[in-house]
Design a protein around this motif. Structure first.
Motif, PDB file in Angstrom:
ATOM      1  N   GLN A   1       0.855  -1.193   0.000  1.00 16.73           N
ATOM      2  CA  GLN A   1       0.000   0.000   0.000  1.00 16.73           C
ATOM      3  C   GLN A   1       0.887   1.238   0.000  1.00 16.73           C
ATOM      4  N   VAL A   2       0.486   2.209  -0.776  1.00 17.44           N
ATOM      5  CA  VAL A   2       1.286   3.408  -0.889  1.00 17.44           C
ATOM      6  C   VAL A   2       1.132   4.257   0.370  1.00 17.44           C
ATOM      7  N   HIS A   3       2.238   4.862   0.783  1.00 13.38           N
ATOM      8  CA  HIS A   3       2.251   5.766   1.941  1.00 13.38           C
ATOM      9  C   HIS A   3       2.381   7.189   1.424  1.00 13.38           C
ATOM     10  N   LEU A   4       1.468   8.063   1.891  1.00 13.54           N
ATOM     11  CA  LEU A   4       1.402   9.428   1.382  1.00 13.54           C
ATOM     12  C   LEU A   4       1.687  10.431   2.490  1.00 13.54           C
ATOM     13  N   VAL A   5       2.450  11.456   2.172  1.00 14.07           N
ATOM     14  CA  VAL A   5       2.752  12.523   3.128  1.00 14.07           C
ATOM     15  C   VAL A   5       2.527  13.866   2.446  1.00 14.07           C
ATOM     16  N   GLU A   6       1.591  14.659   2.994  1.00 15.35           N
ATOM     17  CA  GLU A   6       1.330  15.995   2.467  1.00 15.35           C
ATOM     18  C   GLU A   6       2.223  17.020   3.158  1.00 15.35           C
ATOM     19  N   SER A   7       2.496  18.089   2.440  1.00 19.30           N
ATOM     20  CA  SER A   7       3.209  19.227   3.007  1.00 19.30           C
ATOM     21  C   SER A   7       2.849  20.467   2.207  1.00 19.30           C
ATOM     22  N   GLY A   8       3.249  21.608   2.730  1.00 23.08           N
ATOM     23  CA  GLY A   8       3.047  22.855   1.998  1.00 23.08           C
ATOM     24  C   GLY A   8       1.916  23.717   2.502  1.00 23.08           C
ATOM     25  N   GLY A   9       1.170  23.232   3.486  1.00 21.57           N
ATOM     26  CA  GLY A   9       0.109  24.050   4.031  1.00 21.57           C
ATOM     27  C   GLY A   9       0.667  25.203   4.850  1.00 21.57           C
ATOM     28  N   GLY A  10      -0.221  26.095   5.244  1.00 21.38           N
ATOM     29  CA  GLY A  10       0.202  27.224   6.061  1.00 21.38           C
ATOM     30  C   GLY A  10      -0.849  28.305   6.075  1.00 21.38           C
ATOM     31  N   SER A  25       5.613   6.901  -1.027  1.00 19.58           N
ATOM     32  CA  SER A  25       6.600   5.842  -0.900  1.00 19.58           C
ATOM     33  C   SER A  25       5.867   4.505  -0.898  1.00 19.58           C
ATOM     34  N   GLY A  26       6.560   3.482  -1.302  1.00 22.25           N
ATOM     35  CA  GLY A  26       5.966   2.153  -1.304  1.00 22.25           C
ATOM     36  C   GLY A  26       5.285   1.772  -2.594  1.00 22.25           C
TER      37      GLY A  26
END
Length: 127
Positions: A1-10, A25-26
């Motif tokens: 299973q794919v692992h997802l990481v969000e960034s860029g909020g603010g 990843s994955g």
């Protein structure tokens, strides 16, 4: 299973822009349909913009048309959500989601159809 990481909020002022990233990843995101969703306090999670794995079908929420775009960087295994002309009503936690089998239609993109989710990133737009 794919692992997802969000960034860029603010925090951004009304009329400003943000670019959210969804790094995977994955698994290879190029073979996955991607959805960007958001959830504001007290509201249900809603689809913002979704794209098929082959990039030949896209769903835009009415609120996103003309302001938000999605792009892929397959070399970085990352998907982006570019948000321009942000408004206070865009304030929410934004999530990316991926699924290898789902095919979003131009008029529908449902959260239950995606199998993998990131943890979310907060976007706050001040007036």
């Amino acid at each position: 299973q794919v692992h997802l990481v969000e960034s860029g909020g603010g925090l951004v002022q009304s009329g400003g822009s943000l670019r959210l990233s969804c790094a995977a990843s994955g698994a290879t995101l190029a073979y996955y349909a991607i959805g960007w969703f958001r959830q504001a306090p007290g509201k249900e999670r809603e689809g913002v913009l979704c794209i098929s794995a082959s990039d030949d079908s896209m769903y835009y929420a009415t609120s996103a048309k003309g302001r938000f775009t999605i792009s892929r960087d397959n070399a970085k295994n990352t998907v982006y959500l570019q948000m321009n002309n942000l408004k206070p009503e865009d304030t929410a936690v934004y999530y990316c989601a991926a699924d290898p089998d789902y095919y979003p239609e131009y008029d529908h993109c449902g959260a239950p159809d995606f199998g993998s989710w990131g943890q979310g990133t907060q976007v706050t737009v001040s007036s």
